[in-house]
Design an enzyme around this catalytic site. Structure first.
Site, PDB file in Angstrom:
ATOM      1  CB  SER A  38      -8.070   3.748   2.936  1.00 37.45           C
ATOM      2  OG  SER A  38      -7.273   3.105   3.900  1.00 37.45           O
ATOM      3  CE  LYS A  79      -3.881   2.033   2.626  1.00 37.04           C
ATOM      4  NZ  LYS A  79      -4.792   1.861   3.792  1.00 37.04           N
ATOM      5  CB  SER A 133      -8.526   0.944   5.814  1.00 34.36           C
ATOM      6  OG  SER A 133      -9.267   2.143   5.793  1.00 34.36           O
TER       7      SER A 133
END
Ligand SMILES: [Mg+2]
Ligand SMILES: [Zn+2]
Lengths: 496, 480, 95
Positions: A153, A78, A177
Site C-alpha cells: 500500500s 505516506k 506494504s
C-alpha cells in the site's frame, strides 16, 4: 551528478561544503514533483510553501552551526501518518477533510532531525491493498512503466523515491506494504521488528501487524533514517523499550561467516523465473563475499495468508469503527436518524476493499466463529513464529523473493481478489511473526525491477542492512533510475 | 399475585469510578463538572492514529479492592475490545477485560434487619473505560455528545446472583459503596455517577431449581432507585409469569418519574460484541511484591480492626466494633489510649462522653472540638488519680465549650486532687473532733456512717480529696 | 465457507454498513472466496498452541497517573461535522 541522485550522506556533505543550499535542494525536488506528479499521482498533498520555509530555516541553522544531523533532507510521508496542519487522508474519502491536530511520533522525530517534508504520498485506502489501486485519490503509476502498478500500500512513497521526487519516504507495512512496492519500484525498503518504531499518529489498519519504516534508494540511507525513526515512545506501549542499535555503524561489517538461509518452498510454483534467476545471481554474490547459504524449513508459512486474512480484517473491523461521522471525517448529507447517519457516512466514506475487509473481520469475530477463525489464526501465528525461531538457530538471515512477480498492469488483477492477496505471500510471514525484513533491488525483468527479501531475527535489523549495504557496494541496481524522470537517464539493464 | 409462591434471584454489577487524577488510557483529567468536551483529549475522542496507555493507578486501586474482599488477584490480566456503536462510545468499542480480569472471587458480609448477616460472593471485578454522555433535550431534534467522561476509569464489580430481595441488594450495594470509599478506591460520590448499578433480576417458583430468565436494569445511580427498580421488576415478572406470559431476556431502564422499568429501545437487537484481545495494549503482569506493597499501604479493614481492638486493647465486642466502624474514630481512640495508658477507660469516655456530645450536635469525629491529645491527657489524670472522674467531667465539658487546654483549666481552677496525707490528716482530725457523736456510733457498729465522714471531707475540699486516700485515713483513725 | 444473503445482511448490520441488493451480491461472492481461502487454516492441527496476540509476547508498561492533556476542544472540533456549545451533535437519539 544531479541534485536528485545523491545519497543522504552525499547531500549532507554537499550542504556542509555549501555546494548548494537547502532551499535549492528542496525547490529542485518540488519542481520535479510539479513536473511529474500529474502523471505519477504519487503525492496526494504537496505543501510547497511550508517546505520552502523550512528549507530556509535549515539554511539558517546550518549557517549558525547548530543544524540537526539531517538538516535539509527532503522527504515525503505516506498519507497514513498524522501531520499537524496538513491533511491526512489515509487514501480515503472518509478523511478527505481531516487535519490531524498532532504529528505522528515519527513525523516529529524526522522533523527534529532536520528533514523537510515535501508532502503526503498516495496509498491504498487505509493501507489495504497491494497495488495502490484502492486509493480514493486514484492509482499511482509505476515510474518504470506507464500503466503499471507501483505495488502497495505504500505505492506513492515507493514511486516518489524511485522517480526521485524526494530523497526518501516513510511507509507502513502490515503484510508487505513497504517491501512489495519497494521491490516493484526498484528501491530499498525495510520494515523493522514490530515495536521498533512508534505507531503513535500512524492511522491503524491492523494494530498487531502494522509497522512503519523507511523507503530509500539505498541500504545506507535506510540505516540513517531507521536510526532516527526508531525508539521507545511512551505514547505507544507496544513500542520496544530497548536501546536502538547504531545501524549505520555496522554497514561495513564483513560478510565472512554469515549464515544465510533460504526456504525451498519460496521457489518454484508461482514464482516468475526471472525473479528466481536474479536471486540465484545474488546468492552467488553473497557467497563470494564469504557468506554461506543453507536451506531452512518454514512449514507453517503456507497458512500465513489464510491467518493474515482473518487477523488483519478482524483488527481492522474494530480499528475502523471510529469512523462514524461524529467527531471528524465524512458525514453523509441530511441523515434521517442516527442509524442512517452511521450507515451512509461509513458506506460513502469507505471504498470497496475497506468495506469488504470490515465485513470479513466482523464475521471472523462474530459469535460462534471466533474460535474457528480468530483464535485459530492466532495459534497459527505462533506456529509461524516458532518456525522462524527454529530457523534462526542455524542461520543469521533468511533470503528469498519479495514478490511472486514483478509489477503488473493497472486493472489486471482487479477481478481476482485471491490472486491479489497472494501478492503478499512471501512478505506476510514476517508481519505475523513481528520480524524485521527488507527488500532490495537485485535486477530487472522486462524493464521492471526485481526485489530480494531479507528477513532477520528479532531486533537484528543491523544484519539485514549490513548484508544489503555490502551487496550494494558490489552492484549498481539501487542506483538505477527510471529514465522518464532522470535528466541523465541511467538506462536500466539486467546485468549488475 | 402472591409473592410467597416465588423466590427472587438478584445479581448486581456495580460500576465504580476509580479515584485517579487522569483517565484510564490517557492523560486527560477526570475532574467532575468541567465544560463539555474540555477534558476529552485525542485518545478519549478516538481520533485516527491515537493509542491507549494504561494508568498505573487503576491497577493499584483494583488490587486494593481485590485484597479488601479477599479475592484472587490475577497476576496476568488482559484488556479486550468490546465492539458496539453508540455516539458516546468514540472508538466504536469499549476497552474492558473479558477473560482475564484483574480480580476474581472474594466475598463480603452484609448486615440485614434484626441483626442478621449474609455472605455474598463476588464473581469478578474488571477494569474498563467509561463512555461519554448524551444530552437529549438541549438541542432541537439533535443529541449533544460530551466525551469528558469517556475514558474515566471504572471497576466493574460483578456479584453472584445470590441476593434474594431488594433489601439484600441494597445492603450489598451500600456495603460496597462504603468499602470502596473507605479504601480510597473511589470517592463514592453517587450524585456524580461514581457508583452506578446494573441489577439482574429473575424470579422462579419456590420448587424450581434453575434460575429464571433475567432482565438487566441499567444505570441505577441511587440506592433508592435500585430498590424501586428491583421491586418493580419482581412484581412485573411475577405478574407476567402468573398470567402465562414469558420473560424476555433484555436490558431495561428505570424511569424514576413513573417509577417503572421499560425495555431500552436503542439497543433492542441482541448485540454481538465481537470481543477480542486489545492489540494496542499488552497483557499486564504484576507480582507478589507489588501486591504486598499495596497490602501494606492499605487502610486496615473494619473487620480486622475490630478484632485487633479486642485483642490488643482488651475491649468488648460492642466497643471494638463501634470504635473500628469509622477510620477517624478508630484513629482518635488509638491516640487517646496511647496517651492515657488505659484502653478500657478511654473507650468508655469516648463512647459515653465524647460520642454523646458529637451525636447531639451532629458533629463528625473529624470536627470534634476536643482533640485526642486533650482527651488522652484528661483520662491519664483520672488514671493516676490526679483528678476524680467527676472533676474530669467538669473539665471535659469546659473543653467542649471551647477551653483549649485541660492542664491550664485544672490549674486555673485549682482542681487537682488532694492525695497528700499531710494535707488531709489535719482536716480529718478536725472533722472527727467536731462530730464525736457520729464517731461513737460508728465505733459501736454503724459502719454506714463512713459515707457521712467522706462527704464532710469532700465538702471541705470542694471534691478535690482523693476518695481512696480519705477512706484509708478514716479507716486508720476510726478503727483504733 | 459459503456466505449467503442473510449472513451478509447480519454482518453489515453489525458493521453499520449500508448494503444495497447489488452490493450484497458482490459481497456474497467475495466473502465466500475469502472465507474459502481462510478455511485452509483448518487443515493444520493447533491443539494446545497458545494464541499469539502480540508478536513479541510483550508486557504492558504502565503510565504514571498524571494529567498531561489540557483543553484543546476548539482545536479538536475544527474537524467535527457538527457542534454546538462545545457538544458534538448527532441526529436525535431516542432512548
Ligand atoms: Mg453490565
Ligand atoms: Zn461495564
Amino acid at each position: 551528478m544531479s541534485l536528485h541522485e545523491k545519497s543522504i550522506a552525499e547531500i549532507v556533505a554537499a550542504l556542509d561544503s555549501k555546494k548548494f543550499s537547502c532551499r535549492e535542494l528542496v525547490s529542485h525536488h518540488l519542481d520535479r514533483i510539479t513536473e511529474a506528479n500529474g502523471y505519477l499521482n504519487a503525492y496526494i498533498t504537496v505543501d510547497r510553501e511550508k517546505a520552502l520555509t523550512q528549507a530556509d530555516a535549515m539554511d539558517k541553522a546550518r549557517a549558525s552551526g547548530n543544524a540537526p544531523i539531517l538538516a535539509g533532507i527532503p522527504i515525503a510521508h505516506k498519507d497514513i501518518f498524522c501531520t499537524k496542519d496538513i491533511k491526512t487522508s489515509a487514501g480515503s474519502r472518509m478523511l478527505d477533510n481531516f487535519i490531524a491536530p498532532y504529528d505522528a511520533t515519527i513525523v516529529s522525530k524526522l522533523k527534529a532531525a532536520g528533514t523537510i517534508s515535501l508532502g503526503k504520498t498516495n496509498m491504498d485506502e487505509f493501507a489495504m491493498g497491494s497495488s495502490n489501486e484502492n486509493s480514493y485519490y486514484g492509482p499511482v503509476t509505476n515510474p518504470w512503466r506507464k500503466d503499471y502498478i507501483p505495488g502497495g500500500s505504500s505505492g506513492g512513497s515507493a514511486a516518489a523515491v524511485a522517480a526521485r521526487l524526494c530523497v526518501a519516504a516513510t511507509g507502513t507495512d502490515t503484510g508487505g506494504s513497504i517491501r512489495q512496492p519497494a521491490a516493484m519500484c526498484g528501491i530499498t525498503g525495510i520494515k523493522p521488528t514490530y515495536g521498533r518504531i512508534s505507531r503513535w499518529g500512524m492511522i491503524a489498519y491492523a494494530s498487531s501487524l502494522d509497522q512503519a519504516g523507511p523507503l530509500t534508494r539505498s541500504a545506507e540511507d535506510a540505516a540513517i533514517l531507521l536510526e532516527v525513526m526508531s525508539g521507545f515512545d511512551p505514547k505507544d506501549s507496544t513500542s520496544l523499550n530497548r536501546q536502538v542499535p547504531l545501524f549505520t555503524q555496522s554497514l561495513n561489517n564483513s560478510l565472512k561467516g554469515l549464515k544465510i538461509g533460504f526456504c525451498k518452498e519460496h521457489f518454484g510454483k508461482g514464482l516468475s523465473s526471472d525473479i528466481e534467476n536474479a536471486i540465484d545471481i545474488a546468492i552467488k554474490q553473497f557467497e563470494s563475499a564469504g557468506a554461506s547459504i543453507q536451506e531452512i524449513e518454514l512449514p507453517s508459512s503456507k497458512f500465513a495468508i489464510p491467518a493474515y486474512y482473518v487477523i488483519a480484517p478482524a483488527e481492522a473491523s474494530a480499528n475502523l469503527s471510529r469512523y462514524d461521522g461524529v467527531r471528524f471525517g465524512h458525514r453523509c448529507e441530511n441523515p434521517v436518524d442516527l442509524a442512517d447517519m452511521y450507515r451512509r457516512s461509513r458506506s460513502e466514506g469507505f471504498g470497496k476493499e475497506v468495506k469488504q475487509r470490515i465485513m470479513v473481520g466482523s464475521f471472523a469475530l462474530s459469535a460462534g466463529y471466533y474460535d474457528a477463525y480468530y483464535r485459530k489464526a492466532q495459534q497459527i501465528r505462533r506456529l509461524i513464529k516458532n518456525d522462524f525461531l527454529a530457523a534462526f538457530e542455524s542461520v543469521d538471515l533468511i533470503i528469498g523473493p519479495t514478490t511472486p512477480s514483478t509489477a503488473f498492469k493497472i486493472g489486471e488483477k482487479s477481478d481476482d481478489q485471491i490472486e491479489m492477496y497472494l501478492q503478499d505471500i512471501y512478505t506476510i510471514t514476517s508481519n505475523l511473526a513481528g520480524l524485521p525484513a527488507a527488500s532490495i533491488p537485485i535486477g530487472f525483468s522486462k524493464g521492471l525491477p526485481i526485489g530480494l527479501q531479507i528477513i532477520g531475527n528479532y531486533y537484528d535489523e543491523a544484519s539485514i542492512l549490513n548484508l544489503a549495504h555490502q551487496y550494494q557496494q558490489e552492484t549498481n541496481w539501487h542506483k538505477m533510475s527510471p529514465t522518464a524522470f532522470s535528466l541523465e537517464g541511467i538506462q536500466p539493464s539486467i546485468k549488475p | 399475585m402472591s409473592r410467597s409462591d416465588w423466590q427472587v434471584d438478584i445479581g448486581l454489577e456495580l460500576h465504580v469510578q476509580l479515584l485517579t487524577n487522569s483517565k484510564i488510557f490517557s492523560g486527560a483529567s477526570t475532574q467532575f463538572g468541567a465544560s463539555p468536551n474540555s477534558q476529552a483529549c485525542a485518545v478519549d475522542l478516538g481520533l485516527p492514529g491515537v493509542l491507549p496507555v494504561v494508568n498505573e493507578a487503576v491497577y493499584e486501586k483494583a488490587v486494593t479492592f481485590g485484597l479488601g474482599i479477599g479475592a484472587i488477584i490475577n497476576k496476568r490480566s488482559v484488556f479486550d475490545r468490546k465492539n458496539y456503536f453508540y455516539p458516546d462510545s468514540p472508538k466504536g468499542y469499549q476497552i474492558t477485560q473479558l477473560n482475564y480480569p484483574i480480580v476474581e472471587g472474594g466475598k463480603i458480609e452484609i448486615s440485614l434487619k434484626k441483626g442478621k448477616t449474609k455472605i455474598v460472593n463476588v464473581t469478578r471485578a474488571h477494569l474498563e473505560e467509561d463512555a461519554g454522555k448524551s444530552i437529549h433535550d438541549q438541542f432541537h431534534g439533535q443529541t449533544g455528545i460530551d466525551l469528558n467522561r469517556a475514558g474515566t476509569p471504572l471497576l466493574e464489580i460483578v456479584s453472584e446472583p445470590e441476593m434474594k430481595s431488594s433489601e439484600e441488594a441494597v445492603a450489598y450495594a451500600k456495603y460496597m459503596h462504603q468499602l470502596v470509599t473507605y479504601l480510597g478506591v473511589s470517592d463514592g460520590e453517587m450524585s456524580q455517577g461514581s457508583l452506578r448499578c446494573d441489577a439482574n433480576v429473575s424470579v422462579r417458583r419456590l420448587d424450581d431449581e434453575t434460575l429464571g430468565i433475567r432482565t438487566e436494569t441499567k444505570n441505577l445511580n441511587s440506592f433508592r432507585f435500585l430498590e424501586r427498580a428491583i421491586e418493580f421488576e419482581i412484581d412485573r415478572q411475577i405478574t407476567a409469569l402468573e398470567s402465562g406470559e414469558s420473560i424476555q431476556q433484555e436490558t431495561r431502564l428505570y424511569d424514576s418519574i413513573r417509577d417503572e422499568t421499560r425495555p431500552m429501545r436503542s439497543k433492542e437487537t441482541a448485540t454481538d460484541y465481537r470481543y477480542f484481545p486489545e492489540p494496542d495494549l499488552l497483557p499486564v503482569e504484576i507480582d507478589d511484591e507489588y501486591i504486598d506493597i499495596i497490602r501494606k499501604q492499605m487502610p486496615e479493614l473494619t473487620e480486622h480492626k475490630s478484632e485487633r481492638f479486642m485483642v490488643e486493647y482488651d475491649l468488648n465486642n460492642a466497643d471494638a466494633k463501634l470504635l473500628a466502624s469509622d477510620t477517624a474514630l478508630a484513629d482518635y481512640f488509638e491516640e487517646v489510649t496511647g496517651i492515657s495508658g488505659d484502653s478500657k477507660l478511654s473507650a468508655n469516655w469516648i463512647r459515653v462522653e465524647l460520642m454523646a456530645r458529637l451525636n447531639r450536635d451532629s458533629i463528625s469525629i473529624k470536627g470534634s472540638p476536643i482533640p485526642a491529645t486533650e482527651t488522652g491527657y484528661l483520662i491519664s489524670l483520672i488514671k493516676n488519680q490526679s483528678i476524680s472522674g467527676k472533676i474530669a467531667k467538669t473539665v471535659f465539658e469546659a473543653l467542649w465549650q471551647g477551653e483549649s487546654s485541660a492542664q491550664k483549666y485544672i490549674e486555673d481552677n485549682n482542681l487537682t486532687q488532694v492525695s497528700d496525707s499531710k494535707e488531709l490528716e489535719p482536716l480529718i482530725d478536725s472533722i472527727l473532733a467536731n462530730n464525736p457523736k457520729q464517731v461513737e456510733q460508728y465505733r459501736a457498729g454503724k459502719t454506714k456512717l463512713m459515707g457521712f465522714f467522706v462527704g464532710q471531707i469532700m465538702k471541705e475540699t470542694k471534691g478535690k480529696a482523693n476518695p481512696q486516700q480519705v477512706n484509708e485515713l478514716l479507716n486508720q483513725k476510726l478503727n483504733l | 465457507m459459503i456466505v449467503d444473503k442473510d449472513v451478509v445482511k447480519d454482518i453489515a448490520a453489525l458493521a453499520l454498513l449500508e448494503i444495497t441488493p447489488e452490493i450484497a451480491e458482490e459481497y456474497i461472492t467475495s466473502m465466500s472466496q475469502i472465507l474459502t481461502l481462510v478455511e485452509q487454516m483448518q487443515s493444520i492441527n493447533t491443539d494446545g498452541v497458545e494464541p499469539m496476540s502480540n508478536p513479541l509476547d510483550g508486557i504492558q508498561k504502565l503510565r504514571l497517573d498524571q494529567v498531561t492533556e489540557g483543553d484543546q476542544r476548539v482545536y479538536f472540533q475544527e474537524n467535527a461535522p457538527s457542534t454546538s456549545e462545545g457538544f458534538y451533535l448527532v441526529p436525535r437519539v431516542i432512548e
